[in-house]
Design a protein around this motif. Structure first.
Motif, mmCIF file in Angstrom:
data_model
loop_
_atom_site.group_PDB
_atom_site.id
_atom_site.type_symbol
_atom_site.label_atom_id
_atom_site.label_comp_id
_atom_site.label_asym_id
_atom_site.label_seq_id
_atom_site.Cartn_x
_atom_site.Cartn_y
_atom_site.Cartn_z
ATOM 1 N N GLN A 7 20.073 30.403 -51.103
ATOM 2 C CA GLN A 7 21.177 29.535 -50.734
ATOM 3 C C GLN A 7 20.605 28.254 -50.136
ATOM 4 O OE1 GLN A 7 23.285 31.988 -48.035
ATOM 5 N NE2 GLN A 7 24.396 33.092 -49.608
ATOM 6 N N LYS A 8 21.029 27.138 -50.706
ATOM 7 C CA LYS A 8 20.475 25.863 -50.282
ATOM 8 C C LYS A 8 21.610 24.896 -50.041
ATOM 9 C CE LYS A 8 17.411 22.161 -51.854
ATOM 10 N NZ LYS A 8 16.686 21.606 -53.025
ATOM 11 N N VAL A 9 21.542 24.133 -48.958
ATOM 12 C CA VAL A 9 22.596 23.182 -48.652
ATOM 13 C C VAL A 9 21.957 21.827 -48.344
ATOM 14 C CG1 VAL A 9 22.701 23.932 -46.241
ATOM 15 C CG2 VAL A 9 24.631 22.743 -47.247
ATOM 16 N N ASP A 10 22.469 20.789 -48.989
ATOM 17 C CA ASP A 10 21.955 19.435 -48.814
ATOM 18 C C ASP A 10 23.079 18.500 -48.396
ATOM 19 O OD1 ASP A 10 19.265 19.966 -49.646
ATOM 20 O OD2 ASP A 10 19.988 20.034 -51.710
ATOM 21 N N LEU A 11 22.721 17.399 -47.778
ATOM 22 C CA LEU A 11 23.701 16.402 -47.368
ATOM 23 C C LEU A 11 23.205 15.007 -47.704
ATOM 24 C CD1 LEU A 11 25.825 16.196 -44.180
ATOM 25 C CD2 LEU A 11 24.284 14.304 -44.663
ATOM 26 N N VAL A 12 24.122 14.180 -48.210
ATOM 27 C CA VAL A 12 23.881 12.755 -48.413
ATOM 28 C C VAL A 12 24.989 12.008 -47.688
ATOM 29 C CG1 VAL A 12 23.602 10.891 -50.095
ATOM 30 C CG2 VAL A 12 22.915 13.218 -50.708
ATOM 31 N N TYR A 13 24.636 10.950 -46.966
ATOM 32 C CA TYR A 13 25.677 10.231 -46.233
ATOM 33 C C TYR A 13 25.550 8.717 -46.420
ATOM 34 C CZ TYR A 13 22.313 9.020 -42.496
ATOM 35 O OH TYR A 13 21.260 8.525 -41.786
ATOM 36 N N THR A 14 26.656 8.035 -46.163
ATOM 37 C CA THR A 14 26.696 6.578 -46.214
ATOM 38 C C THR A 14 27.498 6.062 -45.027
ATOM 39 O OG1 THR A 14 26.479 6.358 -48.616
ATOM 40 C CG2 THR A 14 27.631 4.586 -47.475
ATOM 41 N N THR A 15 26.961 5.038 -44.370
ATOM 42 C CA THR A 15 27.702 4.275 -43.362
ATOM 43 C C THR A 15 27.723 2.822 -43.833
ATOM 44 O OG1 THR A 15 25.788 3.649 -42.021
ATOM 45 C CG2 THR A 15 26.780 5.807 -41.574
ATOM 46 N N SER A 16 28.359 1.958 -43.064
ATOM 47 C CA SER A 16 28.415 0.549 -43.477
ATOM 48 C C SER A 16 27.056 -0.130 -43.436
ATOM 49 C CB SER A 16 29.398 -0.220 -42.583
ATOM 50 O OG SER A 16 28.979 -0.175 -41.234
ATOM 51 N N SER A 17 26.098 0.474 -42.731
ATOM 52 C CA SER A 17 24.764 -0.133 -42.628
ATOM 53 C C SER A 17 23.653 0.705 -43.245
ATOM 54 C CB SER A 17 24.427 -0.398 -41.158
ATOM 55 O OG SER A 17 24.448 0.807 -40.413
ATOM 56 N N THR B 45 26.905 24.315 -40.772
ATOM 57 C CA THR B 45 27.067 23.362 -39.689
ATOM 58 C C THR B 45 26.505 22.028 -40.146
ATOM 59 O OG1 THR B 45 26.887 25.070 -38.000
ATOM 60 C CG2 THR B 45 26.486 22.810 -37.307
ATOM 61 N N ALA B 46 27.291 20.966 -39.997
ATOM 62 C CA ALA B 46 26.861 19.640 -40.452
ATOM 63 C C ALA B 46 26.983 18.643 -39.315
ATOM 64 C CB ALA B 46 27.704 19.184 -41.636
ATOM 65 N N ASP B 47 25.932 17.862 -39.108
ATOM 66 C CA ASP B 47 25.936 16.782 -38.121
ATOM 67 C C ASP B 47 26.232 15.486 -38.856
ATOM 68 O OD1 ASP B 47 25.151 18.633 -36.165
ATOM 69 O OD2 ASP B 47 23.030 18.349 -36.680
ATOM 70 N N LEU B 48 27.384 14.887 -38.575
ATOM 71 C CA LEU B 48 27.845 13.711 -39.307
ATOM 72 C C LEU B 48 27.644 12.444 -38.487
ATOM 73 C CD1 LEU B 48 31.244 15.117 -40.679
ATOM 74 C CD2 LEU B 48 28.925 15.382 -41.626
ATOM 75 N N GLU B 49 27.150 11.412 -39.144
ATOM 76 C CA GLU B 49 27.000 10.118 -38.488
ATOM 77 C C GLU B 49 28.375 9.521 -38.183
ATOM 78 O OE1 GLU B 49 24.139 8.507 -37.624
ATOM 79 O OE2 GLU B 49 22.999 10.287 -38.257
ATOM 80 N N ALA B 50 28.422 8.613 -37.228
ATOM 81 C CA ALA B 50 29.673 7.945 -36.901
ATOM 82 C C ALA B 50 30.164 7.126 -38.088
ATOM 83 C CB ALA B 50 29.465 7.019 -35.708
ATOM 84 N N VAL B 51 31.471 7.147 -38.317
ATOM 85 C CA VAL B 51 32.136 6.396 -39.407
ATOM 86 C C VAL B 51 31.288 6.503 -40.679
ATOM 87 C CG1 VAL B 51 33.316 4.300 -40.054
ATOM 88 C CG2 VAL B 51 32.958 4.801 -37.641
ATOM 89 N N SER B 52 31.332 7.668 -41.292
ATOM 90 C CA SER B 52 30.487 7.930 -42.452
ATOM 91 C C SER B 52 31.218 8.740 -43.501
ATOM 92 C CB SER B 52 29.217 8.690 -42.022
ATOM 93 O OG SER B 52 29.568 9.946 -41.446
ATOM 94 N N ILE B 53 30.819 8.548 -44.737
ATOM 95 C CA ILE B 53 31.262 9.387 -45.849
ATOM 96 C C ILE B 53 30.083 10.287 -46.202
ATOM 97 C CG2 ILE B 53 30.679 7.668 -47.620
ATOM 98 C CD1 ILE B 53 33.735 9.982 -47.738
ATOM 99 N N ASN B 54 30.334 11.582 -46.353
ATOM 100 C CA ASN B 54 29.268 12.558 -46.525
ATOM 101 C C ASN B 54 29.544 13.475 -47.719
ATOM 102 O OD1 ASN B 54 27.843 12.423 -43.590
ATOM 103 N ND2 ASN B 54 30.060 12.189 -43.407
ATOM 104 N N THR B 55 28.526 13.734 -48.502
ATOM 105 C CA THR B 55 28.622 14.743 -49.557
ATOM 106 C C THR B 55 27.699 15.906 -49.184
ATOM 107 O OG1 THR B 55 29.065 13.109 -51.272
ATOM 108 C CG2 THR B 55 28.296 15.260 -51.993
#
Length: 483
Positions: A28-38, A469-479
């Motif tokens: 079982q593998k879990v990955d995350l990609v995120y985007t913020t305005s910067s 459990t996912a740690d999300l950046e402030a104001v971000s879209i995450n996959t």
């Protein structure tokens, strides 16, 4: 001796079981990609992890086995002004833009929309047959498109031969309309915009009428017009899988447009367009759209019409049509649904545009849409239509500096379409405005999560019996991708 042998076997079996369990957990593998305005498209594997505590309260629950509508495609619209913008670049730089939109490494778009004739983002008015009363379509041609639209479209087909293209007209040929003009309203755009047209105000047609000449010879000619378009585009190497007979069917602007009452559009589809496609053995689908009416009665009438209903395979909605899709999805659960054009904004090209599009995505997918499309994928630095309205685009190309800018909405769509492809399914999940879930054909689960808060936060997610459990950046879209 025998007892010792049995003990060894039991220990060996227990060890193998433990190893097997360990391998399953490891698989079982879990990955995350995120985007913020910067910070765009950042891979943050350390920010997301499987957790052993499967009883922890979940902020988001995904019902991994509860698949909903199939996904037909994600993409955007092709227009003449997009092509002229990208042609300012070198071939190498242009290919980088096309790769960013259509390649597997980029947005991986699977679907696109092409205007049939002029849209507000065409260079000028035109149709495929501007010879008055050419009912036999002797002068029908796609010659203009061969130099502009088709080369643009082929960049998508080159990168993925299974690309799904559909078309819709903003207007029929002007001679088929009551006012014999491409537009329906005179004057400028208003609000300080330049453009507009020189139409005599006496030729204006408002939304309380059908602007098409509802005579048999015009209806037959228009059905032939669509048939010849489908055949010509197929011969050109850019096949069209579906058409929607009219863009924004109840809107009367001062750029190319044509209004239709639902009774008249249903009559055209059921007695002329559908039978013509049938007679010509075309496998191109006919959908109702694009629907911009908030009143579901427009669609309800067409889908119940005695002759039209058998030809209509789906319904496309945009703008105020979003208010009618919840009713239609409940009343007609087997009909395919689409969001045909996201709201284009006023050339903000910033995070507020992403927020608006995100809200729209959640609404449409939660109400049965199987495809979702952006409007202009590429524009120049002005963002202006030929009729004066500056709008958003995923990619901005500066005609002077040749600088290419990928806007926030580009990354929002990439977070979805890079992973989610035709044949995947939308997944049932807990209520909420900040997430979307999809089941991929390879068995993986995709979860898009929007953290709209101005501070980082941790989110607990359950996917079936798996806890994340996912740690999300402030104001971000995450996959989040769970393999």
């Amino acid at each position: 001796m025998n007892n010792k042998f049995c003990d060894v076997n039991i220990k060996l079996i227990m060890l193998l079981v433990l190893l097997a369990i360990g391998n399953i957990t490891h698989a079982q593998k879990v990955d995350l990609v995120y985007t913020t305005s910067s910070a765009r498209w950042v891979k943050g594997k350390k920010a997301v992890r499987l957790t052993k505590d499967k009883l922890a309260k979940a902020d988001i629950t995904v019902f991994a086995d509860s698949t909903l509508q199939v996904i037909d495609g994600i993409g955007g619209a092709f227009n003449e002004l997009g092509w002229t913008a990208v042609k300012e670049l070198s071939d190498e730089a242009a290919n980088e833009v096309f790769d960013a939109l259509f390649s597997k490494e980029g947005c991986n778009f699977s679907m696109g929309r092409v205007p049939i004739g002029a849209s507000d983002y065409a260079l000028s008015y035109y149709s495929m047959d501007d010879v008055p009363e050419d009912f036999e379509m002797r002068d029908f041609n796609i010659d203009r498109d061969r130099f502009i639209m088709i080369p643009y479209l082929k960049e998508a087909f080159k990168r993925r031969p299974d690309f799904k293209l559909w078309g819709s007209p903003w207007t029929p040929p002007a001679w088929m309309k009551v006012n014999e003009h491409y537009s329906l309203r005179a004057g400028e755009m208003g609000e300080g915009r330049t453009g507009g047209n020189k139409m005599d105000p006496g030729k204006e047609i408002r939304t309380s009428s059908t602007a098409f000449k509802m005579q048999k010879r015009y209806l037959e000619a228009y059905a032939l017009y669509f048939s010849k378009f489908v055949k010509a585009y197929k011969e050109a190497g850019t096949p069209v899988f579906m058409i929607q007979p009219q863009n924004e069917i109840l809107y009367a602007p001062n750029w190319p447009a044509c209004t239709w009452f639902t009774e008249d559009m249903s009559y055209f589809i059921g007695d002329f367009l559908g039978p013509k496609f049938e007679a010509d053995s075309l496998d191109t689908e006919i959908w109702l759209g694009t629907i911009n009416s908030p009143d579901p009665r427009y669609v309800q009438y067409a889908l119940k019409h005695k002759s039209a209903k058998k030809y209509i395979k789906g319904v496309g909605f945009q703008w105020n049509g979003e208010r009618s899709i919840p009713t239609i999805s409940k009343e007609f659960p087997t009909i395919k649904l689409m969001q045909t054009e996201n709201k284009c904004g006023e050339q903000e090209n910033d995070w507020t545009s992403l927020e608006r599009s995100w809200k729209s995505m959640v609404h449409y997918f939660n109400n049965g849409a199987g495809s979702y499309l952006y409007w202009n994928m590429i524009l120049d630095e002005t963002g202006k239509s030929s009729w004066g309205w500056p709008q958003n685009s995923m990619v901005v190309i500066d005609s002077e500096s040749k600088k290419v800018t990928y806007n926030d909405e580009f990354y929002l769509f990439k977070h979805l379409s890079h992973f989610v492809q035709p044949g995947d399914h939308y997944l049932k999940s807990s209520a909420g405005e900040n997430h979307l879930a999809f089941k991929l054909q390879n068995g993986s689960t995709i979860l898009l999560v929007y953290n709209r808060e101005d501070k980082a936060k941790t989110v607990n997610i359950k996917v079936g019996d798996i806890a994340i459990t996912a740690d999300l950046e402030a104001v971000s879209i995450n996959t989040i991708l769970l393999n």
